[in-house]
Design a protein around this motif. Structure first.
Motif, PDB file in Angstrom:
ATOM      1  N   PRO A   1     -48.135  16.183   8.977  1.00 42.57           N
ATOM      2  CA  PRO A   1     -49.312  15.546   9.590  1.00 42.57           C
ATOM      3  C   PRO A   1     -49.999  14.623   8.600  1.00 42.57           C
ATOM      4  O   PRO A   1     -49.982  14.863   7.388  1.00 42.57           O
ATOM      5  CB  PRO A   1     -50.205  16.739   9.948  1.00 42.57           C
ATOM      6  CG  PRO A   1     -49.824  17.801   8.964  1.00 42.57           C
ATOM      7  CD  PRO A   1     -48.350  17.627   8.732  1.00 42.57           C
TER       8      PRO A   1
ATOM      9  N   ASN B   1     -43.284  12.014  19.768  1.00 46.54           N
ATOM     10  CA  ASN B   1     -44.338  12.720  19.025  1.00 46.54           C
ATOM     11  C   ASN B   1     -43.959  12.921  17.559  1.00 46.54           C
ATOM     12  O   ASN B   1     -44.314  13.923  16.942  1.00 46.54           O
ATOM     13  CB  ASN B   1     -44.636  14.080  19.676  1.00 46.54           C
ATOM     14  CG  ASN B   1     -45.055  13.948  21.124  1.00 46.54           C
ATOM     15  OD1 ASN B   1     -45.763  13.014  21.491  1.00 46.54           O
ATOM     16  ND2 ASN B   1     -44.595  14.871  21.953  1.00 46.54           N
TER      17      ASN B   1
ATOM     18  N   ARG C   1     -54.232  13.565  12.303  1.00 55.20           N
ATOM     19  CA  ARG C   1     -55.282  14.593  12.403  1.00 55.20           C
ATOM     20  C   ARG C   1     -56.573  14.057  11.770  1.00 55.20           C
ATOM     21  O   ARG C   1     -56.759  14.092  10.548  1.00 55.20           O
ATOM     22  CB  ARG C   1     -54.812  15.850  11.666  1.00 55.20           C
ATOM     23  CG  ARG C   1     -55.598  17.112  11.958  1.00 55.20           C
ATOM     24  CD  ARG C   1     -54.875  18.315  11.361  1.00 55.20           C
ATOM     25  NE  ARG C   1     -53.602  18.550  12.015  1.00 55.20           N
ATOM     26  CZ  ARG C   1     -52.637  19.345  11.522  1.00 55.20           C
ATOM     27  NH1 ARG C   1     -52.828  19.957  10.364  1.00 55.20           N
ATOM     28  NH2 ARG C   1     -51.514  19.504  12.188  1.00 55.20           N
TER      29      ARG C   1
ATOM     30  N   VAL D   1     -47.939  12.791  13.721  1.00 55.14           N
ATOM     31  CA  VAL D   1     -49.128  13.567  14.051  1.00 55.14           C
ATOM     32  C   VAL D   1     -50.283  13.065  13.196  1.00 55.14           C
ATOM     33  O   VAL D   1     -50.203  13.092  11.960  1.00 55.14           O
ATOM     34  CB  VAL D   1     -48.903  15.075  13.804  1.00 55.14           C
ATOM     35  CG1 VAL D   1     -50.188  15.858  14.088  1.00 55.14           C
ATOM     36  CG2 VAL D   1     -47.747  15.591  14.642  1.00 55.14           C
TER      37      VAL D   1
ATOM     38  N   ALA E   1     -44.594  10.432   9.003  1.00 54.90           N
ATOM     39  CA  ALA E   1     -43.551  10.586  10.013  1.00 54.90           C
ATOM     40  C   ALA E   1     -42.190  10.818   9.367  1.00 54.90           C
ATOM     41  O   ALA E   1     -41.379  11.623   9.857  1.00 54.90           O
ATOM     42  CB  ALA E   1     -43.512   9.350  10.906  1.00 54.90           C
TER      43      ALA E   1
ATOM     44  N   ARG F   1     -42.102  14.287   8.243  1.00 54.06           N
ATOM     45  CA  ARG F   1     -42.435  15.237   9.318  1.00 54.06           C
ATOM     46  C   ARG F   1     -43.630  16.112   8.932  1.00 54.06           C
ATOM     47  O   ARG F   1     -43.623  17.331   9.095  1.00 54.06           O
ATOM     48  CB  ARG F   1     -41.214  16.086   9.680  1.00 54.06           C
ATOM     49  CG  ARG F   1     -40.048  15.267  10.241  1.00 54.06           C
ATOM     50  CD  ARG F   1     -38.927  16.169  10.729  1.00 54.06           C
ATOM     51  NE  ARG F   1     -37.904  15.428  11.427  1.00 54.06           N
ATOM     52  CZ  ARG F   1     -36.783  14.955  10.868  1.00 54.06           C
ATOM     53  NH1 ARG F   1     -36.575  15.162   9.565  1.00 54.06           N
ATOM     54  NH2 ARG F   1     -35.895  14.293  11.569  1.00 54.06           N
TER      55      ARG F   1
ATOM     56  N   THR G   1     -50.774  12.212  18.742  1.00 53.24           N
ATOM     57  CA  THR G   1     -49.376  12.054  18.344  1.00 53.24           C
ATOM     58  C   THR G   1     -48.891  10.675  18.771  1.00 53.24           C
ATOM     59  O   THR G   1     -49.457  10.054  19.672  1.00 53.24           O
ATOM     60  CB  THR G   1     -48.476  13.129  18.965  1.00 53.24           C
ATOM     61  OG1 THR G   1     -48.551  13.034  20.398  1.00 53.24           O
ATOM     62  CG2 THR G   1     -48.907  14.518  18.517  1.00 53.24           C
ATOM     63  N   ARG G   2     -47.829  10.226  18.140  1.00 54.55           N
ATOM     64  CA  ARG G   2     -47.260   8.915  18.456  1.00 54.55           C
ATOM     65  C   ARG G   2     -45.747   8.993  18.337  1.00 54.55           C
ATOM     66  O   ARG G   2     -45.214   9.672  17.454  1.00 54.55           O
ATOM     67  CB  ARG G   2     -47.816   7.862  17.502  1.00 54.55           C
ATOM     68  CG  ARG G   2     -47.262   6.472  17.743  1.00 54.55           C
ATOM     69  CD  ARG G   2     -48.052   5.434  16.998  1.00 54.55           C
ATOM     70  NE  ARG G   2     -47.498   4.090  17.217  1.00 54.55           N
ATOM     71  CZ  ARG G   2     -48.182   2.976  17.088  1.00 54.55           C
ATOM     72  NH1 ARG G   2     -49.454   3.026  16.757  1.00 54.55           N
ATOM     73  NH2 ARG G   2     -47.618   1.801  17.293  1.00 54.55           N
ATOM     74  N   ASP G   3     -45.059   8.305  19.250  1.00 51.66           N
ATOM     75  CA  ASP G   3     -43.601   8.235  19.196  1.00 51.66           C
ATOM     76  C   ASP G   3     -43.190   7.260  18.091  1.00 51.66           C
ATOM     77  O   ASP G   3     -43.856   6.247  17.862  1.00 51.66           O
ATOM     78  CB  ASP G   3     -43.030   7.761  20.537  1.00 51.66           C
ATOM     79  CG  ASP G   3     -43.590   8.557  21.708  1.00 51.66           C
ATOM     80  OD1 ASP G   3     -43.761   9.784  21.551  1.00 51.66           O
ATOM     81  OD2 ASP G   3     -43.867   7.957  22.768  1.00 51.66           O
TER      82      ASP G   3
ATOM     83  N   GLU H   1     -56.777  15.512  17.501  1.00 44.73           N
ATOM     84  CA  GLU H   1     -55.459  15.191  16.949  1.00 44.73           C
ATOM     85  C   GLU H   1     -54.663  14.387  17.968  1.00 44.73           C
ATOM     86  O   GLU H   1     -54.710  14.656  19.165  1.00 44.73           O
ATOM     87  CB  GLU H   1     -54.725  16.492  16.611  1.00 44.73           C
ATOM     88  CG  GLU H   1     -53.321  16.324  16.096  1.00 44.73           C
ATOM     89  CD  GLU H   1     -52.693  17.659  15.717  1.00 44.73           C
ATOM     90  OE1 GLU H   1     -53.151  18.269  14.727  1.00 44.73           O
ATOM     91  OE2 GLU H   1     -51.758  18.087  16.419  1.00 44.73           O
TER      92      GLU H   1
END
Length: 246
Positions: A115, A239, A244, A242, A110, A113, A130-132, A128
């Motif tokens: 994945p 988001n 994966r 990410v 994160a 930035r 996503t998370r805040d 896949e």
């Protein structure tokens, strides 16, 4: 009389064993390699690993596999300061070899930035997700990330105060404490203090200044800094992580 320096026949028949295919060390490595190559582009893959023997072997094997594909890789661990190895490196993918028990691979991804590629939990397909996340930045501009929450606690509530700036407003809290979580593009900040009833603030960004006593900054349950007469700005990043599965 003829002499010879030839080795005995039994010695000549011995052959050096072929080096083991790195992909055979651990079944997910083949798919992780392909996913890392696809995500890396012209950048570098960060391999996050633990300290145990298996994790070290898997990281070494993955690095060898990526090297065969002309993809640069850097290993990092949860050890303090290890992430400095990624300074000034264009990281375009992070591989999680630690497992689900550590925030570190997700926080690194994160923050950069990029994945995070992680072995999928079973044989079936995995989507896949996503998370805040919460971005943290000091006045120096250095950026950090919290996955779960952050908290600010005073070492001496009787003498300290916090000043919160958000949405054009300013709030001073004597002996203040603060806990922040994130949902989408908004932060939820719970704040209270000495003779200051707890209240909840909702905002996209909040600047927190600490005065008159040391304050401890906690990120995802881990204390990361003590600060006084200083400020930290917290921002919601929808988001921002990410994940994966591979």
């Amino acid at each position: 009389m003829e002499t010879t320096t030839d080795a005995p026949s039994f010695a000549r028949s011995r052959r050096q064993p072929r080096p083991e295919d790195p992909a055979r060390i651990w079944a997910p490595l083949a798919d992780l390699t392909e996913a890392a190559v696809a995500a890396a582009g012209s950048g570098t893959v960060a391999i996050t690993r633990g300290f145990d023997r298996n994790s070290r072997q898997r990281a070494k094997a993955l690095r060898e596999l990526l090297n065969r594909r002309d993809v640069a890789a850097v290993e990092v661990t949860p050890a303090p300061g290890s992430a400095r190895l990624l300074a000034d490196v264009d990281v375009t993918a992070v591989v999680n070899l630690i497992g689900a028990g550590s925030w570190q691979p997700y926080r690194v991804a994160a923050e950069l930035r990029a994945p995070v590629l992680t072995p999928k939990p079973g044989d079936g397909a995995a989507e896949e997700v996503t998370r805040d996340v919460i971005a943290l930045a000091g006045d120096s501009g250095h950026r950090d990330v919290a996955i779960s929450h952050v908290a600010v606690r005073s070492e001496n509530p009787a003498a300290s105060r916090l000043t919160l700036t958000y949405d054009g407003e300013q709030l001073t809290v004597p002996g203040g404490w603060l806990t922040i979580t994130v949902r989408g593009s908004e932060l939820e900040a719970k704040v209270g203090g000495v003779d200051f009833p707890e209240r909840t603030l909702t905002t996209g960004e909040i600047r927190v200044e600490a005065f008159d006593a040391p304050h401890r900054l906690v990120r995802d349950e881990l204390p990361i800094a003590d600060f006084e007469e200083a400020a930290v700005t917290f921002t919601a990043e929808a988001n921002g992580l990410v994940v994966r599965p591979v």
